[in-house]
Design a protein around this motif. Structure first.
Motif, PDB file in Angstrom:
ATOM      1  N   ARG A   1      10.199  -0.329  60.779  1.00  0.00           N
ATOM      2  CA  ARG A   1      10.229  -0.821  61.866  1.00  0.00           C
ATOM      3  C   ARG A   1       9.559  -2.538  61.975  1.00  0.00           C
ATOM      4  O   ARG A   1       9.580  -3.576  62.402  1.00  0.00           O
TER       5      ARG A   1
ATOM      6  N   LEU B   1      10.123  -4.783  58.886  1.00  0.00           N
ATOM      7  CA  LEU B   1      11.314  -6.217  59.577  1.00  0.00           C
ATOM      8  C   LEU B   1      11.007  -7.060  60.571  1.00  0.00           C
ATOM      9  O   LEU B   1      11.551  -7.561  60.340  1.00  0.00           O
ATOM     10  N   LYS B   2      10.176  -6.414  61.729  1.00  0.00           N
ATOM     11  CA  LYS B   2      10.245  -7.241  62.402  1.00  0.00           C
ATOM     12  C   LYS B   2       8.981  -8.286  62.106  1.00  0.00           C
ATOM     13  O   LYS B   2       9.596  -9.672  62.375  1.00  0.00           O
TER      14      LYS B   2
ATOM     15  N   LYS C   1      11.389 -10.452  59.816  1.00  0.00           N
ATOM     16  CA  LYS C   1      12.530 -11.538  60.891  1.00  0.00           C
ATOM     17  C   LYS C   1      11.669 -12.929  61.550  1.00  0.00           C
ATOM     18  O   LYS C   1      12.451 -14.088  61.608  1.00  0.00           O
TER      19      LYS C   1
ATOM     20  N   LEU D   1      17.201 -11.333  58.919  1.00  0.00           N
ATOM     21  CA  LEU D   1      17.543 -10.886  58.414  1.00  0.00           C
ATOM     22  C   LEU D   1      18.714 -10.302  58.010  1.00  0.00           C
ATOM     23  O   LEU D   1      19.584 -10.672  57.981  1.00  0.00           O
TER      24      LEU D   1
ATOM     25  N   GLU E   1      19.405  -5.282  56.540  1.00  0.00           N
ATOM     26  CA  GLU E   1      18.513  -4.954  57.790  1.00  0.00           C
ATOM     27  C   GLU E   1      18.380  -4.835  59.103  1.00  0.00           C
ATOM     28  O   GLU E   1      17.424  -4.068  59.617  1.00  0.00           O
TER      29      GLU E   1
ATOM     30  N   TYR F   1      17.012  -2.435  61.648  1.00  0.00           N
ATOM     31  CA  TYR F   1      16.421  -2.692  62.905  1.00  0.00           C
ATOM     32  C   TYR F   1      16.479  -1.942  63.942  1.00  0.00           C
ATOM     33  O   TYR F   1      15.505  -2.145  65.321  1.00  0.00           O
TER      34      TYR F   1
ATOM     35  N   SER G   1      15.272   0.825  65.723  1.00  0.00           N
ATOM     36  CA  SER G   1      14.864   0.502  68.348  1.00  0.00           C
ATOM     37  C   SER G   1      15.063   0.857  68.737  1.00  0.00           C
ATOM     38  O   SER G   1      14.214   1.339  69.479  1.00  0.00           O
TER      39      SER G   1
END
Length: 69
Positions: free
Chosen positions: A25, A28-29, A32, A37, A41, A45, A49
């Protein structure tokens, strides 16, 4: 004895899955922030989350022995 060992292995693997979920995560953040994304993705995410806090609450409830009536 074998059952206790298997339960310990299960707990360790669950912890490893949780940690890897948190790390993914975070990745991915960071992605982002750099770019938009992809749909896959973004789905991951959102899923991570939502799942991380739910898992943490459920684990704490089990650990403290909270029973739902």
């Amino acid at each position: 004895m074998a059952l206790a060992f298997l339960e310990n292995v299960k707990e360790v693997t669950t912890l490893i899955l949780f940690i890897s979920c948190v790390i993914y995560r975070r990745q991915l953040k960071l992605t982002k922030w750099k770019r938009k994304l992809t749909k896959g993705e973004m789905a991951m995410y959102l899923i991570t989350s939502i799942t991380i806090p739910i898992y943490a609450l459920a684990y704490l409830m089990i650990m403290f022995g909270v029973e739902l009536s």
